[in-house]
Design an enzyme around this catalytic site. Structure first.
Site, PDB file in Angstrom:
ATOM      1  N   ASP A 194     -71.062  -2.160 -14.621  1.00 40.69           N
ATOM      2  CA  ASP A 194     -72.001  -1.051 -14.597  1.00 40.69           C
ATOM      3  C   ASP A 194     -73.019  -1.351 -13.493  1.00 40.69           C
ATOM      4  OD1 ASP A 194     -73.725   1.109 -15.493  1.00 40.69           O
ATOM      5  OD2 ASP A 194     -74.897  -0.411 -16.555  1.00 40.69           O
ATOM      6  N   ASP A 228     -76.654   0.514 -13.132  1.00 42.02           N
ATOM      7  CA  ASP A 228     -78.030   0.595 -13.613  1.00 42.02           C
ATOM      8  C   ASP A 228     -78.214  -0.201 -14.901  1.00 42.02           C
ATOM      9  OD1 ASP A 228     -78.943   2.377 -11.584  1.00 42.02           O
ATOM     10  OD2 ASP A 228     -77.863   3.984 -12.588  1.00 42.02           O
ATOM     11  N   ASP A 261     -74.607  -2.630 -20.056  1.00 47.50           N
ATOM     12  CA  ASP A 261     -75.683  -2.765 -21.039  1.00 47.50           C
ATOM     13  C   ASP A 261     -75.673  -1.680 -22.100  1.00 47.50           C
ATOM     14  OD1 ASP A 261     -76.470  -0.871 -19.002  1.00 47.50           O
ATOM     15  OD2 ASP A 261     -78.524  -1.002 -19.759  1.00 47.50           O
TER      16      ASP A 261
END
Length: 237
Positions: free
Chosen positions: A28, A30, A193
């Site tokens: 990922d 961000d 996240d």
């Protein structure tokens, strides 16, 4: 089609053990490689400095705090944040469009990396792993972040939802990344996240799903591993 031979999470989903036969590590962007929290706070604080005379006496803390609250760690409706803010402050409606444009004009120029991002990618690359990013967002903004972070030289594939016309957690975008690397889902892990868009999406595609712990989101119901920092990947793959 999902890879039938993909990994099967165990009964202790957040106890990290080495993952076998991993040939590619996908990330990922961000909140995983890019420190979005720091970047947004810096951009919004800069906005206050630029627009303070037009903000009806709102303090810096009030303005920054409210924008961050509406942003919801990147999952707030971007088109509504500033219109809602100017309504709450009783400000002229056109100011919302100016604030919105200013945010996107400056956001990608502020590019803090999360600790260990570049060093971890370099170490994985040196070991022979294929690397990539799968991210939701606009092509212009996400590519600008990757350039500013100086991560593009390490990446074999970059999939951005706007260009792919697919968004996480759709398993198809994860599978597309693996296919572009010439691999099967079980040969790759994905690090992110968000418990649903990252962990659940990757797991449903048959990849090994690694959760990067964060205080902003609850733990996923199931992950193949969990880490507190990117450097911990080096002991997993």
């Amino acid at each position: 089609m999902l890879d039938d031979a993909g990994p099967s999470p165990g009964s202790s989903p957040l106890i990290s053990t080495p993952l076998r036969d991993i040939q590619a590590v996908l990330f990922d962007l961000d909140g995983t490689l890019f420190d979005r929290e720091t970047a947004v706070r810096e951009v919004v604080a800069g906005q206050y400095a630029v627009f303070s005379s037009e903000l009806a006496g709102a303090t810096r803390e009030q303005f920054v705090g409210r924008v961050l609250e509406l942003d919801a760690h990147g999952y707030g409706d971007k088109s509504e944040i500033y219109p809602r803010l100017v309504r709450e402050l009783g400000l002229p409606e056109p100011l919302a469009a100016r604030l919105h444009a200013h945010f996107w004009d400056t956001y990608a120029t502020v590019a803090p990396a999360l600790p260990g991002a570049r060093a971890t990618l370099a170490a994985l690359r040196a070991r022979g792993h294929r690397l990539g990013v799968v991210t939701n967002g606009r092509v212009r903004v996400q590519e600008a972040k990757l350039r500013a972070l100086d991560l593009l030289p390490y990446l074999d594939v970059v999939l951005i939802s706007e260009r792919e016309q697919l968004r996480k957690p759709d398993p198809a975008i994860f599978l597309r990344a693996v296919e572009r690397l010439g691999l099967r889902a079980r040969q790759a892990c994905y690090v992110g996240d968000h418990p649903v868009k990252d962990v659940l999406g990757a797991r449903d595609a048959g990849l090994h799903a690694v959760w990067l712990r964060t205080p902003h989101f609850p733990a996923p119901e199931v992950a193949h591993a969990a880490i507190d920092g990117l450097g911990e990947l080096l002991a997993l793959v």
